[in-house]
Write a protein that holds these residues in place. Structure first.
Motif, mmCIF file in Angstrom:
data_model
loop_
_atom_site.group_PDB
_atom_site.id
_atom_site.type_symbol
_atom_site.label_atom_id
_atom_site.label_comp_id
_atom_site.label_asym_id
_atom_site.label_seq_id
_atom_site.Cartn_x
_atom_site.Cartn_y
_atom_site.Cartn_z
ATOM 1 N N GLY A 92 0.975 -1.181 -0.133
ATOM 2 C CA GLY A 92 0.015 0.110 0.094
ATOM 3 C C GLY A 92 0.919 1.327 0.227
ATOM 4 N N SER A 93 0.072 2.267 0.142
ATOM 5 C CA SER A 93 0.665 3.684 0.216
ATOM 6 C C SER A 93 0.476 4.398 1.516
ATOM 7 C CB SER A 93 0.705 4.551 -1.202
ATOM 8 O OG SER A 93 -0.526 4.626 -1.534
ATOM 9 N N TYR A 273 -9.370 4.831 9.820
ATOM 10 C CA TYR A 273 -10.672 4.584 9.548
ATOM 11 C C TYR A 273 -10.750 4.089 7.983
ATOM 12 C CZ TYR A 273 -11.739 5.903 14.091
ATOM 13 O OH TYR A 273 -11.713 6.127 15.659
ATOM 14 N N VAL A 274 -9.909 4.760 7.034
ATOM 15 C CA VAL A 274 -9.843 4.687 5.808
ATOM 16 C C VAL A 274 -9.296 3.407 5.134
ATOM 17 C CG1 VAL A 274 -9.155 5.745 3.350
ATOM 18 C CG2 VAL A 274 -9.873 7.054 5.534
ATOM 19 N N ASN A 275 -8.018 3.166 5.651
ATOM 20 C CA ASN A 275 -7.216 2.053 5.329
ATOM 21 C C ASN A 275 -6.583 1.423 6.576
ATOM 22 O OD1 ASN A 275 -5.701 0.055 3.966
ATOM 23 N ND2 ASN A 275 -5.291 1.416 2.218
ATOM 24 N N PRO A 276 -7.166 0.801 7.331
ATOM 25 C CA PRO A 276 -6.529 0.553 8.657
ATOM 26 C C PRO A 276 -5.461 -0.555 8.516
ATOM 27 C CG PRO A 276 -8.747 -0.651 8.384
ATOM 28 C CD PRO A 276 -8.655 0.261 7.361
ATOM 29 N N LEU A 277 -5.530 -1.340 7.689
ATOM 30 C CA LEU A 277 -4.307 -2.318 7.412
ATOM 31 C C LEU A 277 -3.133 -1.795 7.085
ATOM 32 C CD1 LEU A 277 -3.384 -5.343 7.431
ATOM 33 C CD2 LEU A 277 -4.039 -5.376 4.908
ATOM 34 N N VAL A 278 -2.949 -0.709 6.262
ATOM 35 C CA VAL A 278 -1.747 0.035 5.906
ATOM 36 C C VAL A 278 -1.485 0.920 7.479
ATOM 37 C CG1 VAL A 278 -0.874 2.083 4.646
ATOM 38 C CG2 VAL A 278 -2.192 0.202 3.567
ATOM 39 N N ALA A 279 -2.333 1.461 8.110
ATOM 40 C CA ALA A 279 -1.951 2.324 9.242
ATOM 41 C C ALA A 279 -1.527 1.539 10.176
ATOM 42 C CB ALA A 279 -3.345 2.944 9.717
ATOM 43 N N PRO A 282 3.211 0.045 10.549
ATOM 44 C CA PRO A 282 4.280 0.242 11.407
ATOM 45 C C PRO A 282 4.112 -0.524 12.778
ATOM 46 C CG PRO A 282 3.585 2.181 10.132
ATOM 47 C CD PRO A 282 2.676 1.181 9.832
ATOM 48 N N GLY A 283 3.100 -0.472 13.231
ATOM 49 C CA GLY A 283 3.004 -1.119 14.563
ATOM 50 C C GLY A 283 3.307 -2.526 14.784
ATOM 51 N N VAL A 284 3.012 -3.053 13.598
ATOM 52 C CA VAL A 284 3.247 -4.626 13.417
ATOM 53 C C VAL A 284 4.672 -4.850 13.348
ATOM 54 C CG1 VAL A 284 3.102 -6.733 11.735
ATOM 55 C CG2 VAL A 284 1.177 -5.189 12.421
ATOM 56 N N MET A 285 5.409 -3.794 12.634
ATOM 57 C CA MET A 285 6.992 -4.051 12.780
ATOM 58 C C MET A 285 7.445 -3.724 14.146
ATOM 59 S SD MET A 285 7.700 -4.692 9.886
ATOM 60 C CE MET A 285 9.590 -4.785 10.000
ATOM 61 N N ILE A 286 7.036 -2.896 14.964
ATOM 62 C CA ILE A 286 7.393 -2.368 16.369
ATOM 63 C C ILE A 286 7.293 -3.516 17.050
ATOM 64 C CG2 ILE A 286 7.176 -0.989 18.190
ATOM 65 C CD1 ILE A 286 6.359 1.374 16.436
ATOM 66 N N PHE A 287 5.912 -4.270 17.063
ATOM 67 C CA PHE A 287 5.533 -5.370 17.803
ATOM 68 C C PHE A 287 6.569 -6.643 17.434
ATOM 69 C CE2 PHE A 287 3.381 -9.357 18.206
ATOM 70 C CZ PHE A 287 3.138 -9.465 19.529
#
Length: 308
Positions: A92-93, A273-279, A282-287
């Motif tokens: 995504g972007s 709320y528009v594109n939750p997966l893309v948002a 970064p949190g997934v990488m931190i976790f």
């Protein structure tokens, strides 16, 4: 086993107050202590899986210019918030139309740098202060440890935010703030272990034989203290990454347009709320990075037979 979530929610400095016990490792024929540690660590599948994940993330960050498919700073307003799986933007972007995969790869550089460097600096400073306080004792121990207690009066998260706010936003100031947060914790652990080692028979024998204090510390104390302190320091890397990302999220760390996982979470929060997966990427990488460091630290603690 602790997780990054529990470490972030609780004051990580509390872990340093627990006494550290050093178990006597059995001596194996033909294999030194560190060889035994490595052998036990290699047999731990969870630790090896965590080490593999960390290695992949580190290599991806190092070779980001070769791996990244696009320029992480080049955006396009007509291609904002493309979904994951897009033919051009695989992950995504973002809100400015910049490729998320490229930015995640480049962001790993700053995130790892800001997560590891403060712990490394604090390891050397805290170990030195802790060994000095534990071995010298007396008024030197009282002076150092009372100053350490002052820092323990403040929650680590609030202390990092306060220091960063006072020093100003920026990478260097964030590193200084995090280093100040971790030095007291490592000093406490190093002092606790040194006090135990100082009363061992072989240390007393070295002193009675006429060895000067510097030689006793260098030969008899240092090698036995740094192992447990190193294990504890590795567990702080996950906390450091979370705190560094939190500072960037609050605008006290990395400044735009530099890619950093915490800063990316901040800029993408309006798109949740528009594109939750893309948002959430970064949190997934931190976790993922934080929990990998935490699991590797647990494996190393078990391999070195250090109990807290």
């Amino acid at each position: 086993m602790t997780t990054p979530t529990s470490l972030a929610s609780a004051d990580p400095g509390a872990a340093a107050a627990a006494p550290v016990e050093i178990a006597e490792a059995p001596i194996q024929a033909g294999r030194g202590y560190w060889g035994s540690v490595l052998a036990r660590l290699v047999r731990d599948p969870v630790a090896m899986a965590a080490a593999f994940v960390i290695l992949c993330i580190v290599l991806a960050a190092i070779f980001a210019p070769l791996i990244a498919p696009m320029d992480p700073f080049k955006g396009s307003m007509i291609r904002r918030l493309k979904p994951v799986g897009d033919a051009t933007y695989w992950l995504g972007s973002d809100e400015l139309g910049r490729d998320m995969l490229s930015r995640l790869l480049y962001a790993g550089r700053l995130s790892l740098f800001m997560g590891v460097l403060p712990v490394v600096i604090a390891f050397f400073i805290g170990s030195g202060l802790g060994i000095l306080a534990g071995y010298a004792g007396g008024w030197i121990n009282t002076l150092i440890m009372r100053v350490v207690d002052v820092f323990f009066a403040f929650p680590s998260v609030l202390l990092a935010i306060a220091l960063s706010g006072a020093l100003g936003a920026g990478i260097l100031n964030s590193i200084v703030s995090l280093t100040v947060v971790f030095v007291p914790q490592i000093t406490r652990v190093a002092e606790s272990v040194t006090v135990q080692i100082r009363n061992r028979d072989y240390v007393e024998a070295a002193r009675v034989s006429g060895a000067n204090p510097f030689r006793v510390v260098r030969v008899q104390v240092l090698g036995n203290v740094l192992g447990p302190v190193f294990v504890y320091a590795t567990s702080l890397i996950s906390v450091s990454m979370i705190l560094a990302s939190g500072l960037s999220f609050l605008g006290l760390g990395v400044k735009p347009p530099e890619p950093e996982w915490g800063l990316m979470l901040n800029t993408l929060r309006t798109a949740i709320y528009v594109n939750p997966l893309v948002a959430a990427l970064p949190g997934v990488m931190i976790f993922l990075t934080s929990i990998s460091f935490n699991l590797l630290s647990d494996g190393l603690r078990s391999a070195m037979e250090v109990r807290q």
